[in-house]
Design a protein around this motif. Structure first.
Motif, short mmCIF file in Angstrom:
data_model
loop_
_atom_site.label_atom_id
_atom_site.label_comp_id
_atom_site.label_asym_id
_atom_site.label_seq_id
_atom_site.Cartn_x
_atom_site.Cartn_y
_atom_site.Cartn_z
N SER A 221 -1.82 4.29 -14.73
CA SER A 221 -1.27 5.48 -15.39
C SER A 221 -0.49 6.34 -14.40
O SER A 221 0.57 6.88 -14.72
N SER A 222 -1.02 6.48 -13.17
CA SER A 222 -0.33 7.29 -12.17
C SER A 222 0.98 6.64 -11.73
O SER A 222 1.90 7.32 -11.28
N LEU A 223 1.07 5.33 -11.87
CA LEU A 223 2.29 4.61 -11.50
C LEU A 223 3.30 4.56 -12.65
O LEU A 223 4.40 4.04 -12.48
N GLY A 224 2.91 5.06 -13.80
CA GLY A 224 3.80 5.02 -14.95
C GLY A 224 4.02 3.62 -15.48
O GLY A 224 5.08 3.32 -16.06
N ALA A 225 3.03 2.75 -15.31
CA ALA A 225 3.17 1.34 -15.70
C ALA A 225 2.68 1.04 -17.11
O ALA A 225 2.81 -0.09 -17.58
N VAL A 226 2.10 2.03 -17.79
CA VAL A 226 1.57 1.80 -19.14
C VAL A 226 2.71 1.97 -20.15
O VAL A 226 3.32 3.02 -20.25
N LYS B 166 -8.40 -0.25 -18.49
CA LYS B 166 -8.38 1.19 -18.73
C LYS B 166 -7.15 1.81 -18.05
O LYS B 166 -6.57 1.22 -17.16
N VAL B 167 -6.81 2.99 -18.50
CA VAL B 167 -5.67 3.68 -17.88
C VAL B 167 -5.96 3.98 -16.42
O VAL B 167 -5.04 4.18 -15.62
N THR B 168 -7.24 4.02 -16.06
CA THR B 168 -7.63 4.30 -14.67
C THR B 168 -7.73 3.04 -13.82
O THR B 168 -8.01 3.12 -12.62
N SER B 169 -7.53 1.87 -14.43
CA SER B 169 -7.61 0.61 -13.67
C SER B 169 -6.52 0.57 -12.61
O SER B 169 -5.40 1.07 -12.82
N SER B 170 -6.83 -0.03 -11.48
CA SER B 170 -5.84 -0.13 -10.41
C SER B 170 -4.83 -1.22 -10.73
O SER B 170 -5.10 -2.15 -11.49
N LEU B 171 -3.66 -1.09 -10.13
CA LEU B 171 -2.61 -2.08 -10.34
C LEU B 171 -3.05 -3.45 -9.85
O LEU B 171 -2.78 -4.46 -10.51
N ALA B 172 -3.74 -3.51 -8.72
CA ALA B 172 -4.20 -4.78 -8.18
C ALA B 172 -5.18 -5.47 -9.13
O ALA B 172 -5.13 -6.69 -9.32
N ALA B 173 -6.07 -4.68 -9.76
CA ALA B 173 -7.05 -5.25 -10.68
C ALA B 173 -6.36 -5.84 -11.90
O ALA B 173 -6.73 -6.91 -12.39
N VAL B 174 -5.34 -5.16 -12.40
CA VAL B 174 -4.62 -5.65 -13.58
C VAL B 174 -3.85 -6.92 -13.25
O VAL B 174 -3.81 -7.87 -14.02
N ALA C 213 0.84 -1.21 0.00
CA ALA C 213 0.00 0.00 0.00
C ALA C 213 0.87 1.26 0.00
O ALA C 213 1.93 1.29 0.63
N PRO C 214 0.43 2.31 -0.75
CA PRO C 214 -0.84 2.47 -1.46
C PRO C 214 -0.79 2.08 -2.94
O PRO C 214 -1.72 2.38 -3.69
N LEU C 215 0.27 1.44 -3.39
CA LEU C 215 0.43 1.15 -4.82
C LEU C 215 -0.68 0.29 -5.42
O LEU C 215 -1.15 0.59 -6.53
N PRO C 216 -1.13 -0.79 -4.78
CA PRO C 216 -2.11 -1.66 -5.42
C PRO C 216 -3.40 -0.97 -5.84
O PRO C 216 -4.01 -1.33 -6.86
N LEU C 217 -3.85 0.04 -5.09
CA LEU C 217 -5.09 0.72 -5.42
C LEU C 217 -4.87 1.96 -6.29
O LEU C 217 -5.83 2.64 -6.66
N SER C 218 -3.64 2.25 -6.63
CA SER C 218 -3.33 3.37 -7.51
C SER C 218 -3.54 2.96 -8.97
O SER C 218 -3.38 1.79 -9.33
N SER C 219 -3.89 3.91 -9.80
CA SER C 219 -4.10 3.60 -11.21
C SER C 219 -2.77 3.32 -11.89
O SER C 219 -1.73 3.84 -11.51
#
Length: 415
Positions: free
Chosen positions: A215-220, A355-363, A207-213
């Motif tokens: 796109s905000s994490l620069g993972a796309v 989506k770009v707004t999807s959370s890291l945990a969901a992906v 936390a808090p990374l898993p619930l972050s989008s």
């Protein structure tokens, strides 16, 4: 940085992993197809055959024997060659050394006591498999989770001495016993999927990374490979991307790419390889991923004589259809098959998107549940826009890079 990366070691992730059975480069394509279905990430590590079976082998010798990793897309691309299509039986007997792309950097041998953060750094640099001894102890007993591995207290054996000595040194608190002249070290292979599966069980510690989008994490990752739906599907194999091994099949709508399917190792993992190879060589990319129904099969599609990969004698002749390509589900038992081992046809192979707004945990959950190494990322121009444009892809490397950065790097300081 999350303490889970510092206090856990590679050995914690290998408990219960099966022993490595080496697949050698002189084995046939037919054998590779059978073996690849049991491998994680749809990739099969390939080795040179060991020449001296009765002699201890050190880490450097094992690394030199490693050739590379082949996947289902590599096999289908090989079988789609003109000479292979003309003589399918000969193609299935061809050794994999004929088409494998050698890359020794995809695998690295590590000690079970290697910190998880160090293992992740290796994978971020392109390592896809970690070769881990199953019965060798490690140094560095100071870490909280390093003391016990597989329920046993470990001794500080010297890995370097094991390669040169024919005897294993017992610990000082044990009575010395005679050891055999040679003891073969057993290994297991740790994949990036294994690491993601471990991390999804530690979401609270991240936390808090898993619930972050994402796109905000620069993972796309915007540097993805694509092919137009009207282009020949075979063009996708001219330069197969290595990570992730996937090519998006797209249509252009108002100047934006809309994904309609993919040609990837993940999608071809459980396919009819010979039929998929014929389709790859003869259809457009759009036809390949959308399928061609039986009642819509053009006359130009010939009868296909397909060898029985399951080992039954003889061949079967059938019309090409979307069922021939064989994008199957991962459920091996069909409810209507009376308990027989039959694969279920899934119809059109819809691409896995987020989506770009999807959370890291969901992906991460998407990737694990679908047993895929990537998810395509889309974004709508507006809230009312139903046709979302393809903007990137997120794979294992992108996730590992995101979770190992400090959370402060992604969030702007508040006033």
């Amino acid at each position: 940085m999350a303490s889970v990366f510092l206090y856990h070691v590679v050995g914690d992730l290998t408990v219960g992993k099966p022993e490595l059975v080496e697949f050698t480069e002189n084995e046939s394509v037919e054998s590779a197809i059978a073996a690849i279905s049991k491998c994680t990430e749809g990739g099969l590590p390939v080795w040179k055959k060991r020449t001296q079976m009765g002699k201890a082998e050190n880490s450097e010798m094992r690394q030199q024997r490693f050739v590379g990793i082949i996947n289902s897309l590599d096999i289908v691309a090989f079988l789609a060659r003109d000479d292979c299509l003309k003589d399918q039986d000969k193609a299935m007997k061809t050794p994999v050394s004929e088409f494998i792309n050698p890359n020794k950097s995809l695998l690295k041998e590590v000690d079970p006591g290697t910190r998880l953060i160090d293992a992740l750094e290796m994978m971020k640099q392109g390592v896809m498999r970690l070769l881990v001894p199953k019965s060798v102890a490690w140094r560095g007993m100071s870490k909280r989770f390093s003391i016990i591995y597989n329920g046993k207290w470990l001794k500080n054996l010297d890995p370097a001495s094991m390669g040169s000595s024919n005897t294993l040194t017992s610990s000082s608190n044990r009575s010395s016993t005679s050891s055999p002249a040679f003891r073969e070290t057993k290994f297991c292979c740790l994949s990036r999927e294994d690491v993601i599966r471990f991390l999804i069980g530690c979401l609270g510690a991240l936390a808090p990374l898993p619930l972050s989008s994402i796109s905000s994490l620069g993972a796309v990752n915007s540097n993805f490979h694509s092919i137009e739906a009207l282009s020949p599907a075979l063009e996708a194999t001219h330069k197969i991307p290595q990570d992730p091994t996937a090519i998006a099949v797209v249509e252009y709508t108002d100047g934006h790419k809309k994904i309609i399917g993919e040609i990837s190792a993940s999608n071809l993992w459980k396919c009819d390889y010979l039929a998929a190879a014929w389709a790859l060589a003869n259809l457009s990319a759009g036809q390949f991923v959308m399928g061609v129904e039986d009642n819509m099969t053009p006359k130009s599609f010939p009868d296909m004589c397909l060898n029985n990969i399951d080992g039954a004698a003889g061949a079967r002749t059938k019309k090409f259809s979307s069922r021939s390509v064989g994008f199957f589900s991962s459920n091996p038992m069909s409810p209507s098959a009376g308990g027989r081992n039959m694969m279920l046809y899934r119809g059109r192979s819809a691409p896995l998107t987020c989506k770009v707004t999807s959370s890291l945990a969901a992906v991460m959950a998407q990737m694990l549940s679908h047993r895929t190494a990537h998810v395509w990322v889309t974004e709508a121009d507006s809230e009312d826009d139903q046709d979302e444009a393809l903007v990137g892809v997120i794979g294992y490397t992108d996730i590992l890079a995101a979770v190992t950065r400090h959370p402060a790097a992604f969030f702007s300081p508040t006033s």
